[in-house]
Enzyme design. Structure first.
Site, PDB file in Angstrom:
ATOM      1  N   ARG A  53       0.684  -1.193  -0.026  1.00  0.00           N
ATOM      2  CA  ARG A  53       0.049   0.007   0.078  1.00  0.00           C
ATOM      3  C   ARG A  53       0.870   1.359   0.141  1.00  0.00           C
ATOM      4  O   ARG A  53       2.040   1.240   0.401  1.00  0.00           O
ATOM      5  CB  ARG A  53      -0.993   0.154   1.368  1.00  0.00           C
ATOM      6  N   THR A  67      -9.915   1.128  -8.518  1.00  0.00           N
ATOM      7  CA  THR A  67      -9.622  -0.306  -7.728  1.00  0.00           C
ATOM      8  C   THR A  67      -9.922  -1.548  -8.687  1.00  0.00           C
ATOM      9  O   THR A  67     -10.761  -1.410  -9.368  1.00  0.00           O
ATOM     10  CB  THR A  67     -10.397  -0.295  -6.481  1.00  0.00           C
ATOM     11  N   THR A 124      -5.195  -0.439  -6.194  1.00  0.00           N
ATOM     12  CA  THR A 124      -5.881   0.701  -6.746  1.00  0.00           C
ATOM     13  C   THR A 124      -5.138   1.925  -6.649  1.00  0.00           C
ATOM     14  O   THR A 124      -4.030   1.834  -6.245  1.00  0.00           O
ATOM     15  CB  THR A 124      -7.073   0.856  -5.506  1.00  0.00           C
ATOM     16  N   ASN A 137      -7.130   4.378  -5.986  1.00  0.00           N
ATOM     17  CA  ASN A 137      -8.132   5.124  -5.114  1.00  0.00           C
ATOM     18  C   ASN A 137      -9.063   5.819  -6.132  1.00  0.00           C
ATOM     19  O   ASN A 137      -9.855   4.684  -6.972  1.00  0.00           O
ATOM     20  CB  ASN A 137      -7.582   6.110  -4.203  1.00  0.00           C
ATOM     21  N   ASP A 183      -7.716   8.086   1.882  1.00  0.00           N
ATOM     22  CA  ASP A 183      -8.150   7.026   2.941  1.00  0.00           C
ATOM     23  C   ASP A 183      -7.550   7.330   4.198  1.00  0.00           C
ATOM     24  O   ASP A 183      -8.069   6.605   5.164  1.00  0.00           O
ATOM     25  CB  ASP A 183      -7.661   5.867   2.449  1.00  0.00           C
ATOM     26  N   SER A 190      -7.591   0.506   4.822  1.00  0.00           N
ATOM     27  CA  SER A 190      -8.011   0.394   3.446  1.00  0.00           C
ATOM     28  C   SER A 190      -9.505  -0.796   3.654  1.00  0.00           C
ATOM     29  O   SER A 190      -9.390  -1.201   4.817  1.00  0.00           O
ATOM     30  CB  SER A 190      -7.033  -0.305   2.813  1.00  0.00           C
ATOM     31  N   SER A 191     -10.017  -0.735   2.760  1.00  0.00           N
ATOM     32  CA  SER A 191     -11.072  -1.622   2.821  1.00  0.00           C
ATOM     33  C   SER A 191     -10.719  -2.822   2.012  1.00  0.00           C
ATOM     34  O   SER A 191     -11.736  -3.625   1.764  1.00  0.00           O
ATOM     35  CB  SER A 191     -12.517  -1.042   2.115  1.00  0.00           C
ATOM     36  N   GLY A 228     -14.443  -1.170  -4.760  1.00  0.00           N
ATOM     37  CA  GLY A 228     -15.805  -0.499  -4.689  1.00  0.00           C
ATOM     38  C   GLY A 228     -15.909   0.287  -3.414  1.00  0.00           C
ATOM     39  O   GLY A 228     -16.742   0.253  -2.648  1.00  0.00           O
ATOM     40  N   GLY A 229     -14.580   0.652  -2.668  1.00  0.00           N
ATOM     41  CA  GLY A 229     -14.481   1.652  -1.484  1.00  0.00           C
ATOM     42  C   GLY A 229     -15.039   0.438  -0.417  1.00  0.00           C
ATOM     43  O   GLY A 229     -14.823  -0.631  -0.192  1.00  0.00           O
TER      44      GLY A 229
HETATM   45  O1  DON Z   1      -8.211   1.127  -0.154  1.00  0.00           O
HETATM   46  C1  DON Z   1      -9.343   1.496  -0.114  1.00  0.00           C
HETATM   47  O2  DON Z   1     -10.097   0.949   0.499  1.00  0.00           O
HETATM   48  C2  DON Z   1      -9.865   2.287  -1.099  1.00  0.00           C
HETATM   49  N1  DON Z   1      -8.607   3.195  -1.738  1.00  0.00           N
HETATM   50  C3  DON Z   1     -10.462   1.588  -2.309  1.00  0.00           C
HETATM   51  C4  DON Z   1     -11.128   2.624  -3.620  1.00  0.00           C
HETATM   52  C5  DON Z   1     -11.982   1.861  -4.419  1.00  0.00           C
HETATM   53  O3  DON Z   1     -12.361   0.801  -4.188  1.00  0.00           O
HETATM   54  C6  DON Z   1     -12.509   2.657  -5.360  1.00  0.00           C
HETATM   55  N2  DON Z   1     -13.607   1.984  -6.314  1.00  0.00           N
HETATM   56  N3  DON Z   1     -14.264   1.785  -6.668  1.00  0.00           N
END
Ligand code: DON
Length: 586
Positions: A104, A394, A412, A414, A434, A463-464, A485-486
């Protein structure tokens, strides 16, 4: 930024970052397929094919996952690439060992906890906070170090060969996909400020056209240099200096020392045994694995009559209600306690303590949605209640090779096109969003952060991302899963796995089935417009008191299931119909 602007920006990502707009999902046979030898599931067909090319050339799952990641960065620079970072969960079949690599992004040494508090928006348009666009938004990229490390540790082919398909795509060009076209339409004005990205637009065009050829010669050169020189070629010397220059030119704090100091971290994956399977998943700095494991543990504590798994062949309203309720407590923990484990103390064992899980299961009501605060379990008596305010790039890929090695990668930059500037042809990330910009402030996914997740020198933001391998009762991998997807990554990954492993749905059906999402704050149960849930189940959830909020879709997941019968292995690979990719295999 006001909350209204933040929310409209969030709505934009939800629109922009997902698959074809309102288009019907592809026919069932298009997005999943079964293979006998090896398989790759990525969210862009050309990226799956890049992995397949490397497997056919004698590479293993690590080589193929690396090639797929690099190819994704070329065919969809909005979602991931060399300028971002991610996580790998790797299962080595010969030893049975599981390894988690954290590559990361890290905050530069000059980062401070208050760096975003008063920082003005650097540009107009969507997602324009200082943590989301421009130099301050970028963490020091981790992807090149991660790719080099996974190939060095587990791969069989030289890095130069692994880089081949991606470099070729960059040099010869690839057709622009629907999702990339849509995302470029939202961010065109910001992208055109960058010398490289502005060259992607035809004269006078306000978006990249689907099917248009995207050629990236500078990225091709950077990829070739990486193939020859490894991580050193990116983190030291000419390219490193170019990355520092480009970052500082748009207001960033990078130094050559920041790049030279970047390190991949090996971490112990999290695991738990639930619903008859061993789930192995992402540890901090992801909060995704924790959220999923605690949700599963809470679900198991709820008496089965209140969350029946045999309500037909799909999760019924009682199960969906229990699932939504089970997420509220762990999302509160994330908000309050999670930060980079190398910089703050994490209380994982205390958070996962059986009595705490029992207390959360005890707060569950079978026919009533409870406020998230009812699931709050402060670890320290003097704590204030969590302040809940209302509150997408992502890519996830899976590879299984002929030896049974499994690679699960989520990667990702982001938000779409990261921080919307390039360096050495690479789209740079905006992973700094994040972090908590201030205590309790939400990121683009509506996730508020606490003091442990404030920015700081060398820190990694929470992160998620949840790359996961689930093992069957025979002790061998049964499913590779993960999503983009966040905040919806974790809830989507968990549901696809439950659909397949617990409800017995065929893999394609398990992936396509409508999903729900709840993250505690805002207090809304979300469903998907693209994969609509039947009115009957929604009505039954609303009757329990859930505030129903339909959104476009709930994440994009990629999965591979592994079924063994005697000496025969069947690998079924599926790319989420919500994003339009196809798997590849043999
Ligand atoms: O690490 C994370 O949780 C975020 N940066 C992920 C971002 C993400 O999934 C964007 N998506 N659609």
């Amino acid at each position: 930024m006001t909350r209204a602007t933040l929310l409209s920006a969030f709505a934009l990502f939800v629109l922009a970052a997902q698959g074809p707009s309102g288009a019907p999902p592809p026919a069932a046979e298009d997005f999943h397929a079964s293979y006998g030898e090896w398989a790759v599931a990525a969210d862009q067909t050309l990226a799956s094919q890049a992995g397949a090319e490397i497997l056919a050339a004698g590479g293993n799952a690590a080589d193929a996952a690396a090639a797929t990641m690099l190819a994704l960065g070329v065919v969809n620079p909005a979602s991931s690439g060399m300028g971002g970072g991610g996580f790998l969960l790797y299962y080595e079949a010969s030893s049975g060992e599981l390894t988690f690599l954290d590559f990361r992004e890290r905050a530069p040494a000059a980062a401070t906890p208050d760096m975003f508090e008063e920082a003005p928006s650097p540009v107009e348009g969507p997602a324009n906070r200082a943590s989301q666009v421009g130099g301050l938004a970028s963490g020091v990229l981790g992807e090149p170090a991660g790719v080099a490390e996974m190939v060095r540790r587990f791969g069989r082919l030289p890095l130069g060969r692994v880089v081949g398909p991606a470099a070729r795509y960059a040099e010869e060009g690839v057709p622009v996909s629907e999702p990339v076209s849509r995302m470029s339409g939202y961010f065109a004005a910001q992208m055109k400020r960058d010398a490289v990205m502005s060259g992607w637009f035809a004269e006078g065009a306000e978006a990249l056209a689907p099917g248009q050829r995207l050629v990236q010669p500078e990225l091709g050169q950077t990829l070739r240099a990486f193939g020859r020189g490894g991580a050193r070629a990116i983190y030291r010397g000419r390219i490193a200096r170019e990355i520092v220059r480009a970052n500082r030119a748009v207001g960033g704090l990078f130094t050559v020392e920041d790049l030279a100091a970047y390190e991949v971290k090996e971490r112990e994956p999290l695991e738990g045994t639930h619903f008859g399977h061993r789930w192995v998943t992402a540890p901090p700095p992801s909060a995704g694995g924790f959220t999923m494991l605690q949700s599963l543990a809470i679900l198991e504590q709820i008496p089965e009559r209140h969350r029946p798994v045999a309500e037909g062949d799909r999760p019924g309203p009682a199960f969906l209600h229990a699932l939504a309720e089970s997420w509220k407590g762990p999302f509160l923990d994330r908000q309050r306690y999670f930060g980079d484990p190398d910089h703050v103390e994490l209380y994982l064992d205390r958070m996962m303590a059986p009595e705490r899980i029992e207390a959360r299961a005890g707060a569950f009501h079978p026919t009533l949605a409870m406020p998230a605060a009812d699931y709050d379990q402060p670890l320290f008596p003097e704590e204030d209640a969590v302040h809940q305010s209302d509150n997408a790039g992502t890519s996830h890929l899976c590879v299984v090779d002929g030896e049974g090695n499994v690679a699960a990668v989520t990667t990702t930059v982001n938000l779409p096109f990261g921080a919307r500037y390039t360096a050495a042809g690479i789209v740079m990330n905006d992973e700094m969003d994040d972090f908590a910009s201030a205590i309790g402030e939400m990121n683009a996914f509506g996730l508020p952060g606490g003091a442990p997740n404030l920015p700081g020198p060398g820190k990694r933001p929470i992160s998620s991302m949840t790359p996961t391998i689930v093992f069957g009762p025979d002790g061998l991998p049964a499913l590779c899963a993960g999503a983009a997807g966040g905040s919806r990554i974790v809830t989507a990954t968990q549901q696809v796995a439950l659909h397949h492993l617990v409800f017995g749905m065929a893999l394609g059906e398990a992936l396509a089935a409508p999903r729900v999402h709840h993250q505690g704050a805002p207090d809304q149960l979300r469903t998907e417009n693209v994969m609509p849930m039947d009115d009957e189940r929604i009505a039954a959830l609303v009757a329990r008191g859930h505030a129903h909020e339909p959104i476009r879709n709930i994440a994009n997941a990629q999965v591979i299931s592994i079924v063994r019968e005697g000496d025969e292995v069947t690998l079924t690979a599926a790319s989420d119909p919500r994003k339009g990719g196809r798997p590849a295999g043999r």
